[in-house]
Scaffold this motif. Structure first.
Motif, short mmCIF file in Angstrom:
data_model
loop_
_atom_site.label_atom_id
_atom_site.label_comp_id
_atom_site.label_asym_id
_atom_site.label_seq_id
_atom_site.Cartn_x
_atom_site.Cartn_y
_atom_site.Cartn_z
N GLY A 154 0.68 -1.13 -0.21
CA GLY A 154 0.00 0.15 0.00
C GLY A 154 0.88 1.30 -0.16
O GLY A 154 0.51 2.19 -0.90
N ALA A 155 1.89 1.38 0.79
CA ALA A 155 3.03 2.46 0.89
C ALA A 155 3.56 2.73 -0.56
O ALA A 155 3.69 3.74 -0.86
N ILE A 156 3.98 1.42 -1.09
CA ILE A 156 4.66 1.60 -2.51
C ILE A 156 3.69 2.19 -3.47
O ILE A 156 4.33 3.02 -4.25
N ILE A 157 2.80 1.64 -3.45
CA ILE A 157 1.61 2.10 -4.74
C ILE A 157 1.45 3.63 -4.43
O ILE A 157 1.44 4.41 -5.56
N SER A 158 1.12 4.20 -3.16
CA SER A 158 0.76 5.37 -2.87
C SER A 158 1.91 6.26 -3.25
O SER A 158 1.73 7.55 -3.55
N ILE A 159 3.14 5.98 -2.91
CA ILE A 159 4.44 6.82 -3.06
C ILE A 159 4.37 6.99 -4.62
O ILE A 159 4.73 8.06 -5.07
N ILE A 160 4.33 6.00 -5.22
CA ILE A 160 4.53 6.08 -6.84
C ILE A 160 3.37 7.13 -7.32
O ILE A 160 3.39 8.02 -8.14
N ALA A 161 2.24 6.65 -6.98
CA ALA A 161 1.04 7.62 -7.31
C ALA A 161 1.30 9.21 -6.88
O ALA A 161 1.06 9.81 -7.87
N GLY A 162 1.65 9.11 -5.67
CA GLY A 162 1.78 10.49 -5.13
C GLY A 162 2.96 11.24 -5.99
O GLY A 162 2.65 12.61 -6.22
N TRP A 163 4.10 10.84 -6.23
CA TRP A 163 4.95 11.42 -6.99
C TRP A 163 4.60 11.70 -8.26
O TRP A 163 4.77 12.95 -8.78
N THR A 164 3.76 10.87 -8.90
CA THR A 164 3.41 11.08 -10.44
C THR A 164 2.53 12.12 -10.53
O THR A 164 2.46 12.90 -11.29
N VAL A 165 1.44 12.05 -9.46
CA VAL A 165 0.54 13.27 -9.48
C VAL A 165 1.16 14.48 -9.06
O VAL A 165 0.82 15.73 -9.67
#
Length: 205
Positions: A154-165
């Protein structure tokens, strides 16, 4: 030691802390279950400060959460496991939870989505936001409803999504236009209320 064994071993290490240090369980339960209300309050406060950067930060947090949730659902189709209390004996389960696919952790996705977005916009508070998200993730293991792999994914997915956004959304002119229009509309709505309040205060004097 295989990945599965490591996952279970690390879960036992964290979850058993609740047996060894029972006095910390109420704190773990609060963080795991109710910290979400404090996060919601923080988002509302930031939004109504009427600061353009703050509102962009909230928008990025919401978009990150939506994208991360979609990625999480896809990951859940590729791999699934039930909660630890449904798969292992003698789990220190401290909160009620329906048995379903716990991979990845939705709570972790929610907190990391907003906390990573807030961290990227406000580096001065970076330690606080990452600590908050990490505490929630650990608490979900402590109370027995997630494996370490669930919260890590969950953390890895959110970090990738957050940085992209963060790299994309603030550069979209339409987003700025919509925020400006919302702010103008909010001022139109609040202006008569403010004038009425000021008039009542003068009359009271």
């Amino acid at each position: 030691m295989s990945l599965t064994e490591s996952n279970v071993h690390l879960f036992r290490m964290i979850n058993d802390l609740g047996k060894q240090h029972a006095y910390l369980n109420p704190t773990a339960i609060f963080i795991a279950e109710y910290m979400v209300f404090l996060l919601a309050l923080a988002v509302i406060v930031v939004w109504f400060t009427r600061n353009e950067r703050g509102r962009m930060m909230v928008v990025c947090g919401v978009v990150t959460f939506v994208i991360a949730e979609m990625m999480g659902k896809l990951a859940g189709r590729l791999h699934s496991n039930n909660q630890p209390f449904a798969e292992l004996p003698h789990v220190n389960q401290l909160i009620e939870k329906a048995v379903d696919n716990s991979f990845p952790s939705d709570h972790t996705i929610l907190f990391f989505s907003f906390c990573v977005s807030f961290w990227l916009f406000n580096r001065g508070w970076q330690v606080l936001w990452i600590m908050l998200a990490s505490l929630v993730a650990i608490s979900r293991i402590w109370v027995g409803v997630h494996f370490p792999a669930d919260v890590l994914a969950g953390a890895i997915i959110s970090i990738i999504a957050g940085w992209t956004v963060y790299m994309v959304v603030p550069k979209i002119s339409l987003v700025h236009t919509l925020l400006a229009r919302y702010d103008k509309y909010e001022q139109m709505v609040s202006s008569p209320l403010t004038k009425s309040k000021q008039k009542n205060q003068r009359n009271c004097k």
